[in-house]
Scaffold this motif. Structure first.
Motif, short mmCIF file in Angstrom:
data_model
loop_
_atom_site.label_atom_id
_atom_site.label_comp_id
_atom_site.label_asym_id
_atom_site.label_seq_id
_atom_site.Cartn_x
_atom_site.Cartn_y
_atom_site.Cartn_z
N ILE A 25 1.33 5.85 -0.37
CA ILE A 25 1.87 4.47 -0.39
C ILE A 25 1.71 3.83 1.00
N ASP A 26 2.04 4.60 2.04
CA ASP A 26 1.92 4.06 3.40
C ASP A 26 0.50 3.62 3.70
N ARG A 48 -1.68 2.52 1.69
CA ARG A 48 -1.99 1.28 0.98
C ARG A 48 -1.45 0.04 1.70
N LEU A 49 -0.51 0.24 2.60
CA LEU A 49 0.04 -0.90 3.34
C LEU A 49 -0.78 -1.22 4.59
N GLU A 50 -1.71 -0.36 4.93
CA GLU A 50 -2.46 -0.55 6.18
C GLU A 50 -3.60 -1.56 6.00
N ASP A 51 -3.83 -2.32 7.06
CA ASP A 51 -4.95 -3.27 7.05
C ASP A 51 -6.27 -2.51 6.93
N GLY A 52 -7.19 -3.09 6.22
CA GLY A 52 -8.51 -2.50 6.10
C GLY A 52 -8.64 -1.50 4.97
N ILE A 53 -7.52 -1.14 4.37
CA ILE A 53 -7.58 -0.16 3.28
C ILE A 53 -7.36 -0.88 1.95
N ALA A 54 -8.35 -0.80 1.08
CA ALA A 54 -8.25 -1.48 -0.21
C ALA A 54 -7.40 -0.68 -1.18
N GLU A 86 -11.70 -1.72 2.76
CA GLU A 86 -11.98 -3.12 2.39
C GLU A 86 -13.35 -3.53 2.93
#
Lengths: 175, 766
Positions: B107-108, B110-116, B180
């Motif tokens: 879950i963490d 998925r909250l990060e920038d650049g990760i789709a 992403e």
């Protein structure tokens, strides 16, 4: 890899997360209220697909910036469960004439737009989120928790067929 | 050392007069110096623009039909090899505490920038019930013991789990991380990878679990980082080694400068040329700077030695430099031309990367020649000092070289006919060995097994059946929705054929969704539920299952990187099984994807490189024949020059390495350099033959050129020994093969070539 048909709970949860930017303790001054929303927030909680289902973990991360008039709050962020991510872009506007709040959010994943209308009820803030589909209306209640935290509870009434009834509860703190 | 040889002015130049640019520079040193400075300034400008190529796929870019189909596939479905894979490992993995951490981590992420998206075993849901509710397979409250084992078994069998999320021994779990599109550039992907690693260490280190990150984006980052470090280290050490070797040879600092600076300038010009022309440093072009350094240094050594000999013979520094250019320059020209020709034959390849290497290498070789014949003599005139010592027969080093060269000469000329017969038999034997050489390719070839990301990839291959997607494009027979029964049936048949063939669950298609929903239910009900699913499906999921225009569906299976030969066999089986499943579909069902294209293109490239090599041989021989104005000399030089290539090819067969991409490039270029020995030998023989009989001319040539050839070979081998410190296996392999080729060339030129000359001279043509 996820149940797409029933994952609207996550979307709704992530949408409702943005409502946390409406602090209740400072409701007396509208511009100050939105100003207090600016900053970075993290939230953890649970989401249920229906009233009877098992809660699933959900987390959010929101960044909010206020404009010079303190009447418009721009928000970006993400909410996620283990199988779904919603990237959210939105804004909340305050109308000093009637003291109400309105706004909208869109999720980048599906382009869905949610309209918001809000008012204060005692210490809490009650809002209605309409996702644009007939009957798709959620109620959102924000309750202050400590100096820098809020609890958001979002619920959606079951449809006429008895299905649905998603419920999401997320506790937010400043990062 | 012997006195300087007679002036060659009475003979036409084998260098086509190109050595005169050195003569002109020495005669007008100011203009020459200004010209060098201007070129160097332009090169400095180019150097600032020099870039590293961070796209692995560029190595396989070509105009072949396969690659065009792959480009079409990517235009329709997007790149599919952009995922990162995080391996979480440890004995305590299958416990509630560890799995809770894995869920939080998923879950963490998925909250990060650049990760789709991030997919782990927590991303799987049970088949939806009658109300459409699909709870996670692993519930919020994770049990321990037998209940947990049952849950994990359900993950293994899940239609959408691809058998990739937890290993059979429950010691490894995989998190598949989609980057992403906006974060797929090298620097952005590096930030994403660092974020993943940092988050993983923070989450799992306290639980006794190890994490390793891999995937093509990570391999690409590793490769570029290592290329950068490698280039810097090898070039700096190469220059230091060149200084040291020349210092030892001439016992003088000015000797080091005169001999080494032209090589440094050559590398500088070549890097500048690459920057100016937009040629990036990549897996193939990274060889060039080292190659030019070695090549320029070897030629520079020839010139320096000759200049010093001329000076000791009583000429002024300027006259000595001019005489050396006239004497050695033509051989340098011809050597540069043959090396350029070897590079140019790479232009026959379909591969953009190989063609680029060929053209850049050809120009670089000529630039290197220009630097050697202009900068070297200019420096000699300006800086050479009397303290420079010419390598002499009395020195122990040169004495050893002379003894070795004489030994070779005695073997080669005692019974020339026998030498020629034995040599020819050896050529035939080596040709037989070389003919057994088969193309081989693997990503490991480029990075090496010691790299953590490569080790993690190997682990994924072992435990999870591979991480490289291979796609079958199934044309949908019915117009309209993908859930049309005819369409669904076509996808189902291919999906099941692939599943049966691979014997694994690692197949993803639209039919996987039907299996997840419950394929045994009523068809109308299934179609209705699939329609619901499609309505809620994000675009990036849809794009991995069928095309936006609804005309093509994807059936995806995952392969490990087992080398091109094994991959090609599996691809052929896959295609055959798919065709048999839907014989009524006319369209081809050729599997595609990055691994598939890498296997096919590398195979094709290697075969083409072999053709290039043969072309290089004949082109060089033709050039030699033309330069010496003697077809016989051209023919005589053929056998000693194909011998080293065939020996090296046989070596690859014996060591079971196969012909890798880098080996094929190495052989072609090494041939171009190895032929230099023949040219220098024949050049001197030609001079000596004016006054002497063939046997005496061969003897004198061997005495004067032989030790220099041995010394040059040692210098080349020591220089190429630098590649052994490279972290890139391709560079090390290149060095190893080139050294073997040079050594074989030396023996061929000192033993076989004299025999051939003497046998050939029996008819009075030499």
């Amino acid at each position: 890899m996820i149940a797409m048909t029933k994952m609207r709970a996550a979307i709704m949860a992530s949408t409702a997360v943005l409502l946390l930017q409406l602090p209740l303790a400072s409701a007396g001054a509208a511009d100050t209220l939105l100003k207090n929303l600016a900053g970075n927030w993290t939230g953890t909680g649970s989401a249920r697909q229906s009233a009877d289902s098992t809660p699933e973990p959900i987390k959010c991360r929101i960044e909010a910036t206020i404009d010079a008039t303190s009447r418009k709050l721009a928000q970006t962020g993400r909410c996620a469960t283990a199988d779904r991510t919603s990237t959210i872009v939105g804004e909340i506007n305050h109308d000093p004439e009637n003291g109400g709040y309105s706004g909208r959010w869109s999720t980048r994943a599906d382009g869905r737009t949610t309209a918001l209308v809000g008012k204060r009820v005692g210490k809490n803030l009650h809002l209605t989120a309409s996702a644009g589909e007939a009957g798709s209306v959620s109620t959102i209640v924000l309750t202050p928790s400590g100096a820098d935290g809020y609890v958001m509870v979002m619920s959606k009434a079951p449809g006429p067929d008895g299905k649905g009834g998603e419920q999401t509860e997320i506790r937010f703190t400043r990062r | 050392m012997n006195a300087p040889p007679p002036s060659p002015q009475s003979q036409s130049s084998i260098g086509f007069g190109l050595e005169r640019i050195g003569v002109a520079a020495v005669r007008r040193p100011l203009i020459g110096t200004i010209a060098v400075a201007i070129i160097s300034l332009i090169a400095a400008f180019g150097l600032m623009r020099l870039e590293f190529d961070d796209e692995l796929r560029n190595v396989f870019r070509s105009n072949s039909a396969d690659h065009q189909a792959f480009e079409q596939f990517e235009a329709t479905f997007g790149a599919t090899e952009t995922d990162l894979f995080l391996l979480v490992e440890g004995d305590t993995l299958a416990t509630a505490a560890a799995l809770n951490a894995l869920r939080d981590f998923t879950i963490d992420l998925r909250l990060e920038d650049g990760i789709a998206s991030a997919v782990s075993l927590f991303s799987l849901r049970r088949t939806p019930d009658k109300d459409g509710e699909a709870p996670p397979v692993i519930p919020t409250e994770i049990p321990n013991g037998k209940d947990l084992r049952i849950l994990l078994d359900a993950i293994d069998d899940h239609p959408l789990g691809l058998g990739k999320l937890i290993s059979a021994d429950r010691r490894s779990a995989l998190v598949i991380i989609a980057i992403e599109e906006k974060a797929q550039g090298l620097n952005e992907a590096r930030v994403v990878a660092e974020t993943v690693i940092s988050l993983a260490q923070g989450t799992f280190s306290g639980l006794g679990l190890n994490t390793r990150l891999t995937g093509l984006p990570e391999l690409r980052t590793e490769l570029v980082d290592r290329l950068l470090v490698d280039q810097t280290r090898v070039i700096v050490l190469g220059i230091a080694l060149a200084f040291l070797l020349s210092g030892i040879m001439f016992r003088s600092v000015s000797g080091s400068i005169v001999t080494t600076l032209p090589a440094i300038v050559a590398v500088f010009w070549v890097l500048g040329l690459m920057g100016l022309t937009g040629v990036r440093v990549n897996l193939t072009t990274s060889i060039l700077p080292v190659l030019i350094l070695v090549l320029a240094f070897a030629d520079s050594m020839h010139l320096s030695v000759q200049s010093l000999r001329e000076q000791i013979a009583g000429r002024s520094r300027r006259e000595a430099a001019l005489a050396a250019i006239r004497e050695v320059g033509p051989a340098c020209v011809l050597a540069a031309l043959t090396t350029s020709a070897a590079f140019l034959t790479l232009g026959l390849s379909d591969s953009y990367a190989i063609r680029q290497l060929g053209l850049t290498g050809a120009i670089s070789t000529m630039l290197s020649f220009a630097s050697v014949v202009v900068v070297g003599p200019l420096l000699f005139e300006l800086t050479a000092h009397r303290s420079m010592k010419v390598p002499s027969d009395t020195g122990i080093f040169f004495h050893a070289l002379t003894v070795f060269a004489r030994f070779c000469w005695q073997i080669g000329t005692r019974r020339p006919l026998v030498t020629v017969l034995i040599g020819t038999l050896l050529v035939l034997a080596a040709a037989w060995g070389h003919s057994r050489l088969r193309p081989e390719f693997s990503f490991k070839e480029h990075l090496g097994n010691h790299i953590p990301a490569v080790q993690a990839m190997s682990e994924i291959n072992r435990e999870f059946g591979g991480s490289n997607p291979v796609h079958l494009l199934v044309p949908l027979p019915a117009e309209g929705s993908i859930v049309e029964p005819e369409n669904l049936d076509a996808v189902k048949r291919v999906d099941e054929a692939v599943r049966n063939l691979t014997g694994s669950n690692a197949v993803l298609s639209f039919w996987s969704l039907a299996r997840w929903l419950g394929e045994d239910q009523d068809e109308a009900d299934l179609v209705r539920r699939l329609d619901e699913l499609i309505a809620a499906m994000p675009e990036h999921w849809r794009s991995r299952l069928w095309s936006a225009d609804g005309r093509t569906a994807l059936v995806t299976v995952y392969f490990g990187d087992e080398g091109a030969a094994a991959t090609l066999t599996k691809l052929a089986q896959l295609e055959s099984a798919a065709r048999a499943a839907v014989p009524d579909l006319a369209a081809p069902l050729t599997p595609t994807g990055f691994l598939a294209i890498a296997a096919r293109e590398s195979d094709r490239m290697i075969i083409q490189l072999n053709f290039s090599l043969m072309a290089a041989v004949f082109l060089a021989i033709a050039l030699i024949g033309f330069a010496f104005r003697s077809p016989t000399i051209g023919l005589i030089s053929l056998l000693p020059n194909i011998f080293p290539i065939l020996v090296t090819g046989s070596f690859l067969v014996i060591t079971k390495e196969g012909l890798h991409l880098s080996s094929a490039v190495a052989l072609t270029i090494a041939f171009g350099i190895a032929v230099d020995n023949t040219i220098h030998f024949l050049n001197r023989y030609r001079h000596e033959r004016q006054l002497l009989t063939p046997i005496d001319a061969v003897h004198v040539t061997n005495s004067s050129v032989g030790p220099v050839l041995v010394a040059t070979t040692i210098v080349l081998c020591v220089g190429l020994g630098l590649t052994f410190i490279s972290v890139l296996p391709m560079m090390r392999l290149f060095g190893k093969l080139a050294m073997l080729t040079f050594f074989a060339a030396l023996i061929a030129n000192l033993v076989y070539l004299p025999g051939l000359i003497l046998v050939g001279s029996g008819k009075g043509r030499l």
